[in-house]
Write a protein that holds these residues in place. Structure first.
Motif, PDB file in Angstrom:
ATOM      1  N   PHE A  25       0.830  -1.228  -0.217  1.00 36.83           N
ATOM      2  CA  PHE A  25       0.074  -0.211  -0.394  1.00 36.83           C
ATOM      3  C   PHE A  25       0.750   1.409  -0.077  1.00 36.83           C
ATOM      4  N   GLU A  26       2.043   1.328   0.307  1.00 35.28           N
ATOM      5  CA  GLU A  26       2.605   2.540   0.499  1.00 35.28           C
ATOM      6  C   GLU A  26       3.103   2.792  -0.825  1.00 35.28           C
ATOM      7  N   LYS A  27       3.894   1.525  -1.509  1.00 39.82           N
ATOM      8  CA  LYS A  27       4.348   1.389  -2.919  1.00 39.82           C
ATOM      9  C   LYS A  27       3.213   2.443  -3.864  1.00 39.82           C
ATOM     10  N   TYR A  30      -0.457   5.362  -1.353  1.00 43.98           N
ATOM     11  CA  TYR A  30      -1.272   5.312  -0.105  1.00 43.98           C
ATOM     12  C   TYR A  30      -1.506   6.118   0.712  1.00 43.98           C
ATOM     13  N   HIS A  31      -1.640   6.710   2.261  1.00 46.11           N
ATOM     14  CA  HIS A  31      -1.191   7.657   3.150  1.00 46.11           C
ATOM     15  C   HIS A  31      -1.484   6.578   4.028  1.00 46.11           C
ATOM     16  N   LEU A  32      -0.567   6.131   4.823  1.00 49.24           N
ATOM     17  CA  LEU A  32      -1.078   5.544   6.161  1.00 49.24           C
ATOM     18  C   LEU A  32      -1.209   6.319   7.601  1.00 49.24           C
ATOM     19  N   ILE A  81     -10.710   2.830  -1.117  1.00 47.98           N
ATOM     20  CA  ILE A  81     -11.228   1.504  -1.078  1.00 47.98           C
ATOM     21  C   ILE A  81     -11.300   0.594  -1.539  1.00 47.98           C
ATOM     22  N   LEU A  82     -11.722   1.512  -2.774  1.00 48.01           N
ATOM     23  CA  LEU A  82     -11.759   0.239  -4.067  1.00 48.01           C
ATOM     24  C   LEU A  82     -10.740  -0.472  -4.493  1.00 48.01           C
ATOM     25  N   THR A  83      -9.733   0.176  -4.763  1.00 47.60           N
ATOM     26  CA  THR A  83      -8.562  -0.234  -5.301  1.00 47.60           C
ATOM     27  C   THR A  83      -8.008  -1.379  -3.729  1.00 47.60           C
ATOM     28  N   ALA A  84      -7.911  -1.032  -2.497  1.00 49.02           N
ATOM     29  CA  ALA A  84      -7.441  -1.710  -1.983  1.00 49.02           C
ATOM     30  C   ALA A  84      -7.921  -2.726  -2.193  1.00 49.02           C
TER      31      ALA A  84
END
Ligand code: IDP
Length: 148
Positions: A25-27, A30-32, A81-84
């Motif tokens: 998710f980082e790569k 997206y932003h944690l 949401i959808l991409t994850a």
């Protein structure tokens, strides 16, 4: 900006893939904004999976998700949401495409490695169930300009 709730399930924690899952998710870009290792109390598990209360696997599901620590996270980003969900792959790992988390790391539906909110409503509900407002942080990364 859209937010979603993701959780590495007990099988992922035990199999030492928290880092690999976070890295995907980082790569992606997206932003944690929140994360914690936690043991889910039974009441929270039952509430989180409330929509499956009548399903035959409900007891097994609650027992599994409370069987060891999980890594709960909130991620932020455009269409996160959808991409994850796409990055996680189909619920049953046997149907999940290679390259997805479930396709690459999991074998059975009961131990499918990761949870992710399936809609904006679920995301809001699940973030509220697992995180207090003060546990989420707001910060800027210079990389945002290279992603959006
Ligand atoms: P999702 O996690 O992809 O959103 P849901 O249909 O919401 O899928 O199901 C929640 C979880 O319940 C799944 O991730 C899976 O671990 C578990 N589950 C779903 N179907 C079965 C089943 O037939 N047997 C055992 N566990 C199941």
């Amino acid at each position: 900006m859209e937010k979603t709730f993701l959780m590495v399930k007990p099988d992922g924690v035990q199999r030492n893939v928290i880092g690999e899952i976070v890295a995907r998710f980082e790569k992606k870009g997206y932003h944690l904004v929140g994360a914690k290792l936690m043991q889910i109390p039974t009441e929270l598990a039952e509430e989180h999976y409330g929509e499956h209360k009548e399903r035959p696997f409900f007891g097994e599901l609650v027992e599994f998700i409370t069987s060891g620590p999980v890594f709960a996270m909130v991620w932020e980003g455009e269409n996160v949401i959808l991409t994850a969900r796409q990055m996680m792959g189909a619920t049953n790992p046997k149907d999940a495409a290679s390259g997805t988390i479930r396709g690459d790391f999991a074998v059975t539906v009961g131990k499918n490695m990761i949870h992710g909110s399936d809609s904006a409503e679920s995301a809001e509900r699940e973030i509220g169930l697992f995180f207090k407002e003060e546990e989420l942080v707001s910060y800027e990364k210079t990389m945002n300009n290279w992603v959006n």
